[in-house]
Write a protein that holds these residues in place. Sequence first.
Motif, PDB file in Angstrom:
ATOM      1  N   PRO A 170       0.823  -1.222   0.000  1.00 56.23           N
ATOM      2  CA  PRO A 170       0.000   0.000   0.000  1.00 56.23           C
ATOM      3  C   PRO A 170       0.855   1.271   0.000  1.00 56.23           C
ATOM      4  CG  PRO A 170       0.065  -0.960   2.185  1.00 56.23           C
ATOM      5  CD  PRO A 170       0.779  -1.929   1.286  1.00 56.23           C
ATOM      6  N   PHE A 171       0.283   2.336  -0.521  1.00 53.27           N
ATOM      7  CA  PHE A 171       0.947   3.636  -0.495  1.00 53.27           C
ATOM      8  C   PHE A 171       0.561   4.381   0.782  1.00 53.27           C
ATOM      9  CE2 PHE A 171       1.581   2.555  -4.791  1.00 53.27           C
ATOM     10  CZ  PHE A 171       2.464   3.451  -5.381  1.00 53.27           C
ATOM     11  N   ASP A 172       1.528   5.099   1.350  1.00 48.42           N
ATOM     12  CA  ASP A 172       1.291   5.990   2.488  1.00 48.42           C
ATOM     13  C   ASP A 172       1.450   7.432   2.033  1.00 48.42           C
ATOM     14  OD1 ASP A 172       1.079   3.803   4.261  1.00 48.42           O
ATOM     15  OD2 ASP A 172       3.254   3.741   4.511  1.00 48.42           O
ATOM     16  N   LEU A 173       0.773   8.341   2.728  1.00 48.07           N
ATOM     17  CA  LEU A 173       0.982   9.765   2.489  1.00 48.07           C
ATOM     18  C   LEU A 173       2.151  10.224   3.347  1.00 48.07           C
ATOM     19  CD1 LEU A 173      -0.242  12.277   0.986  1.00 48.07           C
ATOM     20  CD2 LEU A 173      -1.296  12.846   3.192  1.00 48.07           C
ATOM     21  N   VAL A 174       3.140  10.842   2.737  1.00 49.83           N
ATOM     22  CA  VAL A 174       4.327  11.320   3.450  1.00 49.83           C
ATOM     23  C   VAL A 174       4.254  12.844   3.549  1.00 49.83           C
ATOM     24  CG1 VAL A 174       6.848  11.382   3.469  1.00 49.83           C
ATOM     25  CG2 VAL A 174       5.658   9.365   2.593  1.00 49.83           C
ATOM     26  N   VAL A 175       4.399  13.342   4.776  1.00 48.02           N
ATOM     27  CA  VAL A 175       4.299  14.786   5.041  1.00 48.02           C
ATOM     28  C   VAL A 175       5.484  15.218   5.892  1.00 48.02           C
ATOM     29  CG1 VAL A 175       1.771  14.680   4.954  1.00 48.02           C
ATOM     30  CG2 VAL A 175       2.949  14.513   7.171  1.00 48.02           C
ATOM     31  N   PRO A 176       5.810  16.524   5.909  1.00 46.62           N
ATOM     32  CA  PRO A 176       6.871  17.007   6.809  1.00 46.62           C
ATOM     33  C   PRO A 176       6.446  16.832   8.264  1.00 46.62           C
ATOM     34  CG  PRO A 176       6.287  18.657   5.138  1.00 46.62           C
ATOM     35  CD  PRO A 176       5.242  17.598   5.072  1.00 46.62           C
ATOM     36  N   GLU A 177       7.419  16.717   9.169  1.00 50.54           N
ATOM     37  CA  GLU A 177       7.081  16.468  10.572  1.00 50.54           C
ATOM     38  C   GLU A 177       6.398  17.659  11.243  1.00 50.54           C
ATOM     39  OE1 GLU A 177      11.395  17.571  12.624  1.00 50.54           O
ATOM     40  OE2 GLU A 177      10.550  15.572  12.822  1.00 50.54           O
ATOM     41  N   ASP A 178       6.524  18.861  10.664  1.00 47.18           N
ATOM     42  CA  ASP A 178       5.847  20.026  11.238  1.00 47.18           C
ATOM     43  C   ASP A 178       4.537  20.343  10.510  1.00 47.18           C
ATOM     44  OD1 ASP A 178       6.932  20.884   8.858  1.00 47.18           O
ATOM     45  OD2 ASP A 178       7.926  22.661   9.674  1.00 47.18           O
ATOM     46  N   HIS A 179       4.078  19.422   9.665  1.00 47.03           N
ATOM     47  CA  HIS A 179       2.833  19.626   8.921  1.00 47.03           C
ATOM     48  C   HIS A 179       1.646  19.458   9.875  1.00 47.03           C
ATOM     49  CE1 HIS A 179      -0.348  18.877   5.923  1.00 47.03           C
ATOM     50  NE2 HIS A 179       0.476  19.386   5.015  1.00 47.03           N
ATOM     51  N   PRO A 180       0.541  20.194   9.665  1.00 39.17           N
ATOM     52  CA  PRO A 180      -0.635  20.035  10.531  1.00 39.17           C
ATOM     53  C   PRO A 180      -1.153  18.596  10.618  1.00 39.17           C
ATOM     54  CG  PRO A 180      -0.853  22.005   9.193  1.00 39.17           C
ATOM     55  CD  PRO A 180       0.376  21.297   8.701  1.00 39.17           C
ATOM     56  N   LEU A 181      -0.917  17.803   9.588  1.00 40.31           N
ATOM     57  CA  LEU A 181      -1.387  16.411   9.598  1.00 40.31           C
ATOM     58  C   LEU A 181      -0.398  15.448  10.255  1.00 40.31           C
ATOM     59  CD1 LEU A 181      -2.767  16.212   5.931  1.00 40.31           C
ATOM     60  CD2 LEU A 181      -4.132  16.359   8.026  1.00 40.31           C
ATOM     61  N   ALA A 182       0.794  15.921  10.602  1.00 48.29           N
ATOM     62  CA  ALA A 182       1.860  15.024  11.041  1.00 48.29           C
ATOM     63  C   ALA A 182       1.542  14.295  12.338  1.00 48.29           C
ATOM     64  CB  ALA A 182       3.164  15.805  11.187  1.00 48.29           C
ATOM     65  N   ALA A 183       0.651  14.850  13.165  1.00 47.61           N
ATOM     66  CA  ALA A 183       0.304  14.201  14.430  1.00 47.61           C
ATOM     67  C   ALA A 183      -0.620  13.013  14.218  1.00 47.61           C
ATOM     68  CB  ALA A 183      -0.340  15.211  15.375  1.00 47.61           C
ATOM     69  N   ARG A 184      -1.180  12.873  13.036  1.00 46.84           N
ATOM     70  CA  ARG A 184      -2.107  11.773  12.744  1.00 46.84           C
ATOM     71  C   ARG A 184      -1.320  10.530  12.335  1.00 46.84           C
ATOM     72  NH1 ARG A 184      -6.769  14.418   9.732  1.00 46.84           N
ATOM     73  NH2 ARG A 184      -7.340  12.255   9.250  1.00 46.84           N
ATOM     74  N   THR A 185      -1.975   9.398  12.439  1.00 50.94           N
ATOM     75  CA  THR A 185      -1.379   8.150  11.964  1.00 50.94           C
ATOM     76  C   THR A 185      -2.047   7.647  10.694  1.00 50.94           C
ATOM     77  OG1 THR A 185      -2.860   6.848  13.377  1.00 50.94           O
ATOM     78  CG2 THR A 185      -0.695   7.444  14.276  1.00 50.94           C
ATOM     79  N   ALA A 186      -3.229   8.186  10.391  1.00 45.43           N
ATOM     80  CA  ALA A 186      -3.975   7.746   9.210  1.00 45.43           C
ATOM     81  C   ALA A 186      -4.779   8.919   8.665  1.00 45.43           C
ATOM     82  CB  ALA A 186      -4.902   6.583   9.550  1.00 45.43           C
ATOM     83  N   ILE A 187      -5.132   8.816   7.384  1.00 44.50           N
ATOM     84  CA  ILE A 187      -5.842   9.911   6.729  1.00 44.50           C
ATOM     85  C   ILE A 187      -6.604   9.364   5.536  1.00 44.50           C
ATOM     86  CG2 ILE A 187      -3.845  10.435   5.267  1.00 44.50           C
ATOM     87  CD1 ILE A 187      -4.636  13.366   5.321  1.00 44.50           C
ATOM     88  N   GLU A 188      -7.751   9.961   5.236  1.00 46.95           N
ATOM     89  CA  GLU A 188      -8.411   9.674   3.961  1.00 46.95           C
ATOM     90  C   GLU A 188      -7.766  10.557   2.911  1.00 46.95           C
ATOM     91  OE1 GLU A 188     -12.605   9.657   3.783  1.00 46.95           O
ATOM     92  OE2 GLU A 188     -12.851   8.365   5.552  1.00 46.95           O
ATOM     93  N   LEU A 189      -7.530   9.999   1.743  1.00 44.76           N
ATOM     94  CA  LEU A 189      -6.751  10.704   0.733  1.00 44.76           C
ATOM     95  C   LEU A 189      -7.395  12.034   0.338  1.00 44.76           C
ATOM     96  CD1 LEU A 189      -4.196  10.530  -0.909  1.00 44.76           C
ATOM     97  CD2 LEU A 189      -5.439   9.259  -2.658  1.00 44.76           C
ATOM     98  N   ALA A 190      -8.723  12.097   0.344  1.00 48.96           N
ATOM     99  CA  ALA A 190      -9.410  13.331  -0.044  1.00 48.96           C
ATOM    100  C   ALA A 190      -9.049  14.506   0.866  1.00 48.96           C
ATOM    101  CB  ALA A 190     -10.923  13.109  -0.030  1.00 48.96           C
ATOM    102  N   GLU A 191      -8.601  14.219   2.096  1.00 46.40           N
ATOM    103  CA  GLU A 191      -8.225  15.289   3.016  1.00 46.40           C
ATOM    104  C   GLU A 191      -6.963  16.023   2.562  1.00 46.40           C
ATOM    105  OE1 GLU A 191      -8.731  14.395   7.352  1.00 46.40           O
ATOM    106  OE2 GLU A 191      -8.963  12.332   6.600  1.00 46.40           O
TER     107      GLU A 191
END
Length: 303
Positions: A170-191
């Motif tokens: 599976p593919f994961d979404l990779v974000v910077p560690e200071d990104h607002p989403l970085a505290a999450r462990t999972a996300i729907e791609l539409a977000e």
Amino acid sequence: MIDLRRLRVLRAVAYYGTVTAAAESLHLTPSAASQQIRQLARELDVRLLEPQGRRVRLTPAARGLLAHADVIEAQWERAAAELHALGEEPAGELRMSGFPSAMCRLLAPVAGVLRAVHPRLDVRLREAEPADCYDLLFDCETDLAVVEASAEAPARGDQRFEQHTLIEDPFDLVVPEDHPLAARTAIELAEAAGEQWIIGPPGVWSRQHVLAACSAAGFGPNVTHEACDWTVTGVMVSHGLGVALVPRLAQFSGVPSIRRLRITGAPVPSRTFLTVTRRGATGSPAVRAALDALQVRAKETVG
């Protein structure tokens, strides 16, 4: 009696599309390969090749013969496998090939296990892109390959190869560690629809995966940067240049300050890894041991 070596020349012409390419794969000169085809045609009293511009094409008789040639080749592989199965344990040389992610996460660890468990087995690895893996198998230069499924590869029902699904990566979404989403462990791609995106350039297989996944999630990505290498992609993400979809088995080399988020909901983008052998070869103790070890490693690797 038909010389089976001549059938192999015909199979190579069909596989590679030209006498010259077939000759190269068989370590023959083009004239020697052509002579083998002409001799086979005389023995069978049929026409096997006909001109098509500056090239040649197979006649209907040749295509009919190829169906039998593939069966003969597969039966020979089975016979060789049965002979090797008379030994007590896997022994001899086992050659395995795969593209970088498969080599790093699957084939190299499995090779280490096989050499430890079966000391009489001489395991050899060769890095190769998926298309080249099929050529290596056809040319009997490798025994087992791990490839990524693609529309350009031989069909699953191709009589020259046995292909089986090994793992879905599976593919994961990779974000910077200071990104607002970085505290999450999972996300729907539409977000992530409003993000700036880093994807592969045109012609790179991963680009189609990303575009298809985003389209299925209801948006087109705002592509701001393009990169082929996963480490380069990771560095760009770490510097806040965008987000990226990256396969879970892809490794980053020395890239800090990034976070992986698992994709939830449907569909979850993924790539399919296949094990590929020549048809009939899976009865070989060495190949069987490698396939079993790959299954174990695959289950351990993708959680």
